[in-house]
Design a protein around this motif. Structure first.
Motif, PDB file in Angstrom:
ATOM      1  N   PRO A  38       0.853  -1.187   0.000  1.00  0.00           N
ATOM      2  CA  PRO A  38       0.000   0.000   0.000  1.00  0.00           C
ATOM      3  C   PRO A  38       0.889   1.237   0.000  1.00  0.00           C
ATOM      4  O   PRO A  38       1.976   1.231   0.578  1.00  0.00           O
ATOM      5  CB  PRO A  38      -0.766  -0.121   1.315  1.00  0.00           C
ATOM      6  CG  PRO A  38      -0.711  -1.572   1.665  1.00  0.00           C
ATOM      7  CD  PRO A  38       0.605  -2.062   1.157  1.00  0.00           C
ATOM      8  N   LYS A  39       0.434   2.281  -0.653  1.00  0.00           N
ATOM      9  CA  LYS A  39       1.229   3.503  -0.751  1.00  0.00           C
ATOM     10  C   LYS A  39       0.659   4.573   0.173  1.00  0.00           C
ATOM     11  O   LYS A  39      -0.539   4.672   0.358  1.00  0.00           O
ATOM     12  CB  LYS A  39       1.244   4.001  -2.189  1.00  0.00           C
ATOM     13  CG  LYS A  39       2.097   3.121  -3.092  1.00  0.00           C
ATOM     14  CD  LYS A  39       2.356   3.786  -4.438  1.00  0.00           C
ATOM     15  CE  LYS A  39       3.264   2.926  -5.299  1.00  0.00           C
ATOM     16  NZ  LYS A  39       2.676   1.584  -5.574  1.00  0.00           N
ATOM     17  N   ILE A  40       1.575   5.356   0.717  1.00  0.00           N
ATOM     18  CA  ILE A  40       1.186   6.430   1.620  1.00  0.00           C
ATOM     19  C   ILE A  40       1.179   7.742   0.860  1.00  0.00           C
ATOM     20  O   ILE A  40       2.181   8.112   0.246  1.00  0.00           O
ATOM     21  CB  ILE A  40       2.170   6.547   2.803  1.00  0.00           C
ATOM     22  CG1 ILE A  40       2.305   5.198   3.523  1.00  0.00           C
ATOM     23  CG2 ILE A  40       1.718   7.645   3.764  1.00  0.00           C
ATOM     24  CD1 ILE A  40       3.391   5.194   4.595  1.00  0.00           C
ATOM     25  N   MET A  73       4.533   9.708  -0.426  1.00  0.00           N
ATOM     26  CA  MET A  73       5.649   9.800   0.497  1.00  0.00           C
ATOM     27  C   MET A  73       6.874   9.161  -0.144  1.00  0.00           C
ATOM     28  O   MET A  73       6.775   8.152  -0.833  1.00  0.00           O
ATOM     29  CB  MET A  73       5.267   9.053   1.775  1.00  0.00           C
ATOM     30  CG  MET A  73       6.241   9.193   2.901  1.00  0.00           C
ATOM     31  SD  MET A  73       5.595   8.321   4.381  1.00  0.00           S
ATOM     32  CE  MET A  73       7.059   8.446   5.398  1.00  0.00           C
ATOM     33  N   THR A  79       6.337  11.316   7.591  1.00  0.00           N
ATOM     34  CA  THR A  79       5.067  11.741   6.990  1.00  0.00           C
ATOM     35  C   THR A  79       4.944  13.271   7.017  1.00  0.00           C
ATOM     36  O   THR A  79       4.493  13.870   6.034  1.00  0.00           O
ATOM     37  CB  THR A  79       3.883  11.096   7.744  1.00  0.00           C
ATOM     38  OG1 THR A  79       4.081  11.213   9.157  1.00  0.00           O
ATOM     39  CG2 THR A  79       3.765   9.615   7.397  1.00  0.00           C
ATOM     40  N   SER A 110      -5.332   0.651  -2.742  1.00  0.00           N
ATOM     41  CA  SER A 110      -4.226   0.410  -1.798  1.00  0.00           C
ATOM     42  C   SER A 110      -3.481   1.686  -1.419  1.00  0.00           C
ATOM     43  O   SER A 110      -2.261   1.774  -1.513  1.00  0.00           O
ATOM     44  CB  SER A 110      -3.241  -0.627  -2.357  1.00  0.00           C
ATOM     45  OG  SER A 110      -3.792  -1.922  -2.244  1.00  0.00           O
ATOM     46  N   VAL A 112      -3.149   4.770   1.641  1.00  0.00           N
ATOM     47  CA  VAL A 112      -3.460   5.363   2.930  1.00  0.00           C
ATOM     48  C   VAL A 112      -3.050   6.823   2.842  1.00  0.00           C
ATOM     49  O   VAL A 112      -1.874   7.125   2.629  1.00  0.00           O
ATOM     50  CB  VAL A 112      -2.714   4.672   4.087  1.00  0.00           C
ATOM     51  CG1 VAL A 112      -3.078   5.314   5.419  1.00  0.00           C
ATOM     52  CG2 VAL A 112      -3.020   3.185   4.116  1.00  0.00           C
ATOM     53  N   MET A 114      -2.545  10.404   4.574  1.00  0.00           N
ATOM     54  CA  MET A 114      -2.365  11.026   5.883  1.00  0.00           C
ATOM     55  C   MET A 114      -2.285  12.532   5.677  1.00  0.00           C
ATOM     56  O   MET A 114      -1.309  13.049   5.132  1.00  0.00           O
ATOM     57  CB  MET A 114      -1.124  10.464   6.553  1.00  0.00           C
ATOM     58  CG  MET A 114      -1.272   8.937   6.692  1.00  0.00           C
ATOM     59  SD  MET A 114       0.090   8.139   7.531  1.00  0.00           S
ATOM     60  CE  MET A 114      -0.117   8.820   9.167  1.00  0.00           C
TER      61      MET A 114
ATOM     62  N   PRO B  38       7.892   3.964   1.047  1.00  0.00           N
ATOM     63  CA  PRO B  38       7.892   3.652   2.478  1.00  0.00           C
ATOM     64  C   PRO B  38       6.843   2.583   2.741  1.00  0.00           C
ATOM     65  O   PRO B  38       5.817   2.525   2.071  1.00  0.00           O
ATOM     66  CB  PRO B  38       7.492   4.984   3.110  1.00  0.00           C
ATOM     67  CG  PRO B  38       7.809   6.028   2.101  1.00  0.00           C
ATOM     68  CD  PRO B  38       7.600   5.376   0.780  1.00  0.00           C
ATOM     69  N   ILE B  40       4.178   0.513   5.291  1.00  0.00           N
ATOM     70  CA  ILE B  40       3.321   0.702   6.452  1.00  0.00           C
ATOM     71  C   ILE B  40       3.293  -0.580   7.273  1.00  0.00           C
ATOM     72  O   ILE B  40       2.991  -1.647   6.743  1.00  0.00           O
ATOM     73  CB  ILE B  40       1.881   1.052   6.031  1.00  0.00           C
ATOM     74  CG1 ILE B  40       1.876   2.262   5.091  1.00  0.00           C
ATOM     75  CG2 ILE B  40       1.007   1.302   7.256  1.00  0.00           C
ATOM     76  CD1 ILE B  40       0.507   2.560   4.486  1.00  0.00           C
ATOM     77  N   GLU B  74      -1.035  -5.221   3.841  1.00  0.00           N
ATOM     78  CA  GLU B  74      -1.138  -5.858   2.532  1.00  0.00           C
ATOM     79  C   GLU B  74      -2.003  -5.000   1.600  1.00  0.00           C
ATOM     80  O   GLU B  74      -2.715  -4.099   2.040  1.00  0.00           O
ATOM     81  CB  GLU B  74      -1.772  -7.248   2.677  1.00  0.00           C
ATOM     82  CG  GLU B  74      -0.887  -8.284   3.365  1.00  0.00           C
ATOM     83  CD  GLU B  74       0.015  -9.045   2.370  1.00  0.00           C
ATOM     84  OE1 GLU B  74       0.059  -8.666   1.180  1.00  0.00           O
ATOM     85  OE2 GLU B  74       0.664 -10.005   2.803  1.00  0.00           O
ATOM     86  N   GLY B  76      -5.073  -3.880  -0.607  1.00  0.00           N
ATOM     87  CA  GLY B  76      -6.528  -4.047  -0.592  1.00  0.00           C
ATOM     88  C   GLY B  76      -7.159  -4.132   0.780  1.00  0.00           C
ATOM     89  O   GLY B  76      -8.317  -4.487   0.906  1.00  0.00           O
ATOM     90  N   ASN B 105       7.106   7.214  12.782  1.00  0.00           N
ATOM     91  CA  ASN B 105       7.935   7.329  11.584  1.00  0.00           C
ATOM     92  C   ASN B 105       9.337   6.835  11.887  1.00  0.00           C
ATOM     93  O   ASN B 105       9.960   7.274  12.857  1.00  0.00           O
ATOM     94  CB  ASN B 105       8.026   8.801  11.154  1.00  0.00           C
ATOM     95  CG  ASN B 105       6.877   9.207  10.251  1.00  0.00           C
ATOM     96  OD1 ASN B 105       6.844   8.816   9.082  1.00  0.00           O
ATOM     97  ND2 ASN B 105       5.933   9.970  10.785  1.00  0.00           N
TER      98      ASN B 105
END
Ligand SMILES: [Zn+2]
Ligand SMILES: [Zn+2]
Lengths: 178, 178
Positions: A38-40, A73, A79, A110, A112, A114, B38, B40, B74, B76, B105
């Motif tokens: 998942p990408k931030i 990010m 972050t 996918s 998140v 912030m 990065p 998570i 993961e 999804g 972080n």
């Protein structure tokens, strides 16, 4: 009939690697396994007095629509640093990061997101390479019908909701369509 | 003299791709660019009455040391779903996710850890494949000298600090060594 996908290069073949439980994209040339994490996305609702910083997108998706300064990010940053970097890259704005406003999960893609509350350190702003224009808008001046993404609406709603609260829990994603 | 690195397969060559500003790992066989994002980590401080769930690691790093149920998010899933999944995978524990306790972080290793407060739905737990043992410990019973990672200490400290608070801002990483 040629399957064009078989000519694609890189990790484009779906396989369950040995010792794994999930399908991953694998490169059949070199064996590299591409674990898609998942990408931030980090960003900010940044204000100068009673005005909000928005960027008009110069790139797809949603080219020509307005968004908050935000983006993926990068390695080796926090972050907060990432959110400040994005404000600089997209709006040449120097900002001071405040509390975490929202954590928006978008599992379908996918991501998140912030989003922080932030204060502009000056009202000198200008469009970075990914912006067609940038602006500082009062609440009533915000181009509500030309907002690029639902998350921007959520972040503004949560900004209002938490305004004046000292300590608050970051807000969550809202049902799509809100 | 043979440079052994030249025999490594996959995206192992550092290059600045066209149109990019940063060095990325590229595969010289197939051209794939590996954008390292990065990662998570999602986890929980999960309690059953006055006891805390810990897992003794069956895998490196820190094999044999105790940690909170936590792991890489993961594709999804949401951060909350990921934290609940990890509690199941590592301790066969069913948990209900509460407020976000900490956002830690760790730029050095490009990680963002998101740790939730959670409640066990029953005290039936057992070691999953990555755990050598699991246990429910009162505060005084926690094996403080055998904790795997600094983040576990931070999460326990922040659990205590926010206990009884209704709404609170998630806590941040602490200086290493704390
Ligand atoms: Zn390859
Ligand atoms: Zn390759």
């Amino acid at each position: 009939m040629v399957d064009e996908r078989s000519e694609a290069k890189g990790p484009v073949t779906k396989l369950v690697p040995e010792g794994d439980e999930r399908e991953r994209l694998v490169c059949t040339d070199c064996g590299f396994i591409n674990y898609i994490n998942p990408k931030i996305v980090v960003g900010a609702v940044a204000t100068w007095e009673d005005r909000f910083l928005l960027c008009k997108r110069a790139i797809p998706p949603r080219l020509g629509y307005w968004t908050l300064p935000a983006g993926f990010m990068e390695e080796g940053e926090s972050t907060q640093d990432g959110a400040a970097r994005e404000a600089w890259e997209e709006a040449r704005a120097r900002i001071e990061i405040g509390p975490l406003l929202g954590v928006y999960n978008i599992p379908r893609i996918s991501q998140v997101q912030m989003i922080y509350r932030a204060r502009l350190l000056s009202d000198e702003i200008s469009a970075g390479p990914e912006s067609e224009d940038v602006g500082l808008f009062t609440w009533d001046e915000i181009p509500w019908d030309e907002i690029a993404f639902p998350t921007v609406h959520w972040a503004f709603a949560h900004y209002r909701e938490t305004l004046g609260q000292g300590e608050f829990a970051p807000r969550s994603e809202m049902p799509m369509g809100v």
